[in-house]
Write a protein that holds these residues in place. Sequence first.
Motif, PDB file in Angstrom:
ATOM      1  N   SER A 136       4.875   4.869   2.796  1.00 34.73           N
ATOM      2  CA  SER A 136       4.466   5.784   3.857  1.00 34.73           C
ATOM      3  C   SER A 136       4.758   5.200   5.238  1.00 34.73           C
ATOM      4  O   SER A 136       5.244   5.893   6.131  1.00 34.73           O
ATOM      5  CB  SER A 136       2.965   6.099   3.734  1.00 34.73           C
ATOM      6  OG  SER A 136       2.681   6.724   2.510  1.00 34.73           O
ATOM      7  N   THR A 177       0.171   0.203  -7.261  1.00 33.95           N
ATOM      8  CA  THR A 177       0.623   1.547  -6.898  1.00 33.95           C
ATOM      9  C   THR A 177       0.205   1.906  -5.481  1.00 33.95           C
ATOM     10  O   THR A 177       1.001   2.437  -4.699  1.00 33.95           O
ATOM     11  CB  THR A 177       0.062   2.579  -7.887  1.00 33.95           C
ATOM     12  OG1 THR A 177       0.438   2.208  -9.226  1.00 33.95           O
ATOM     13  CG2 THR A 177       0.593   3.964  -7.583  1.00 33.95           C
ATOM     14  N   VAL A 178      -1.050   1.606  -5.133  1.00 26.77           N
ATOM     15  CA  VAL A 178      -1.559   1.926  -3.793  1.00 26.77           C
ATOM     16  C   VAL A 178      -0.793   1.155  -2.726  1.00 26.77           C
ATOM     17  O   VAL A 178      -0.409   1.711  -1.681  1.00 26.77           O
ATOM     18  CB  VAL A 178      -3.067   1.630  -3.712  1.00 26.77           C
ATOM     19  CG1 VAL A 178      -3.560   1.718  -2.262  1.00 26.77           C
ATOM     20  CG2 VAL A 178      -3.849   2.598  -4.585  1.00 26.77           C
ATOM     21  N   LEU A 179      -0.565  -0.130  -2.961  1.00 23.95           N
ATOM     22  CA  LEU A 179       0.179  -0.939  -1.983  1.00 23.95           C
ATOM     23  C   LEU A 179       1.593  -0.410  -1.793  1.00 23.95           C
ATOM     24  O   LEU A 179       2.088  -0.307  -0.670  1.00 23.95           O
ATOM     25  CB  LEU A 179       0.213  -2.398  -2.430  1.00 23.95           C
ATOM     26  CG  LEU A 179      -1.039  -3.229  -2.184  1.00 23.95           C
ATOM     27  CD1 LEU A 179      -0.863  -4.624  -2.779  1.00 23.95           C
ATOM     28  CD2 LEU A 179      -1.346  -3.328  -0.699  1.00 23.95           C
ATOM     29  N   TRP A 202      -7.120  -2.326 -12.835  1.00 25.86           N
ATOM     30  CA  TRP A 202      -7.262  -2.378 -11.382  1.00 25.86           C
ATOM     31  C   TRP A 202      -6.017  -2.949 -10.716  1.00 25.86           C
ATOM     32  O   TRP A 202      -5.672  -2.577  -9.586  1.00 25.86           O
ATOM     33  CB  TRP A 202      -8.501  -3.176 -10.976  1.00 25.86           C
ATOM     34  CG  TRP A 202      -8.482  -4.633 -11.355  1.00 25.86           C
ATOM     35  CD1 TRP A 202      -9.062  -5.209 -12.433  1.00 25.86           C
ATOM     36  CD2 TRP A 202      -7.834  -5.703 -10.635  1.00 25.86           C
ATOM     37  NE1 TRP A 202      -8.833  -6.560 -12.460  1.00 25.86           N
ATOM     38  CE2 TRP A 202      -8.082  -6.893 -11.367  1.00 25.86           C
ATOM     39  CE3 TRP A 202      -7.091  -5.770  -9.466  1.00 25.86           C
ATOM     40  CZ2 TRP A 202      -7.604  -8.132 -10.948  1.00 25.86           C
ATOM     41  CZ3 TRP A 202      -6.601  -7.006  -9.054  1.00 25.86           C
ATOM     42  CH2 TRP A 202      -6.855  -8.170  -9.792  1.00 25.86           C
ATOM     43  N   LEU A 216       2.768   2.677  -2.347  1.00 25.72           N
ATOM     44  CA  LEU A 216       2.788   3.980  -1.678  1.00 25.72           C
ATOM     45  C   LEU A 216       2.380   3.861  -0.217  1.00 25.72           C
ATOM     46  O   LEU A 216       2.921   4.572   0.648  1.00 25.72           O
ATOM     47  CB  LEU A 216       1.870   4.956  -2.412  1.00 25.72           C
ATOM     48  CG  LEU A 216       2.324   5.335  -3.821  1.00 25.72           C
ATOM     49  CD1 LEU A 216       1.308   6.265  -4.475  1.00 25.72           C
ATOM     50  CD2 LEU A 216       3.709   5.989  -3.793  1.00 25.72           C
ATOM     51  N   ALA A 217       1.461   2.944   0.087  1.00 32.09           N
ATOM     52  CA  ALA A 217       1.103   2.710   1.488  1.00 32.09           C
ATOM     53  C   ALA A 217       2.296   2.147   2.251  1.00 32.09           C
ATOM     54  O   ALA A 217       2.594   2.562   3.372  1.00 32.09           O
ATOM     55  CB  ALA A 217      -0.086   1.757   1.567  1.00 32.09           C
ATOM     56  N   GLY A 275       3.724  -4.560  -3.893  1.00 38.10           N
ATOM     57  CA  GLY A 275       3.292  -3.656  -4.961  1.00 38.10           C
ATOM     58  C   GLY A 275       4.166  -3.769  -6.196  1.00 38.10           C
ATOM     59  O   GLY A 275       3.666  -3.770  -7.329  1.00 38.10           O
ATOM     60  N   VAL A 304      -3.477  -0.146 -10.462  1.00 41.87           N
ATOM     61  CA  VAL A 304      -3.857   0.761  -9.378  1.00 41.87           C
ATOM     62  C   VAL A 304      -3.554   0.124  -8.022  1.00 41.87           C
ATOM     63  O   VAL A 304      -3.002   0.771  -7.120  1.00 41.87           O
ATOM     64  CB  VAL A 304      -5.350   1.127  -9.478  1.00 41.87           C
ATOM     65  CG1 VAL A 304      -5.791   1.936  -8.256  1.00 41.87           C
ATOM     66  CG2 VAL A 304      -5.622   1.907 -10.762  1.00 41.87           C
ATOM     67  N   LEU A 305      -3.898  -1.145  -7.861  1.00 41.76           N
ATOM     68  CA  LEU A 305      -3.645  -1.846  -6.605  1.00 41.76           C
ATOM     69  C   LEU A 305      -2.153  -1.877  -6.295  1.00 41.76           C
ATOM     70  O   LEU A 305      -1.732  -1.645  -5.148  1.00 41.76           O
ATOM     71  CB  LEU A 305      -4.195  -3.271  -6.675  1.00 41.76           C
ATOM     72  CG  LEU A 305      -3.931  -4.161  -5.458  1.00 41.76           C
ATOM     73  CD1 LEU A 305      -4.570  -3.580  -4.203  1.00 41.76           C
ATOM     74  CD2 LEU A 305      -4.435  -5.585  -5.718  1.00 41.76           C
TER      75      LEU A 305
END
Length: 266
Positions: free
Chosen positions: A175, A167-169, A161, A171-172, A234, A164-165
Amino acid sequence: MPWDWLWTHRWSSAAGAFALGLLISAAVVLPVPNRGGSLLAELYLGRLANPQILAGRVDAKMFLYLAGATLLQLHLLSFAAHHLLTYPGDPSPGVMLYVVLFTWFVCDYLIFERVHLYTYDLFAERLGFKLVWGCLSWYPYFYVVGLWSVANLRNPHSPAWLTVLATVLFLAGWSLSRGANTQKFVFKRDTDRAFLGWLAPRAFTDGERRVLYSGFWGVSRHVNYLGELLMATGLALSLGWPDEASSCRLARIVPANLPDGQTLGA
């Protein structure tokens, strides 16, 4: 040359980059006539606005950013190589993720190079210690500080997890940062052009300058910096954390009073 050469010589090369940045800063600033400020301030901020070489074919600022980005990427690869060579049987997925995400950041910067021609440091700042030393020393050495800390540490086996966290942070954040900077680039090129083909620009003006306040720039004043903070978070999280044995796992302790071949802990 060994794959991890830059890791092995990281301290001496950092010292060399530090000194080289100082020397080039002085060489760029001191021959130019004083602008009326203090010597220390002009050494830091510079005197020349947009120095170019080779009959204008090479912009000094863009070249320095390119050199810094290239050396940063070489550090990423060399530090990762050291980790893989040290722990070939159980490398840390977090180290690999860190390198992949950071490589994305560097390649994105170079591919969208034209966008950075419209950033403040390129069109408004002068060339001095801040940009010269920053690009030759701070940018390629400090930005990779995460791998300085963990490239020689074993796999902490962080939970999925957390990966995943991270990576998400990242990429957010990417963006937000890329979106905001690209929208600003489009606005500066054509103040009436819709961003992404549908987001009409809204801005207020004092008669000379215009400030964008729609799209990403309607969220906050510096939404691009928020994106960079999320990317940095991230990257940090991707490296995981040391386990309980990390403080003593770098070397096997062999007390002098034990027979050869016997050890105490690892």
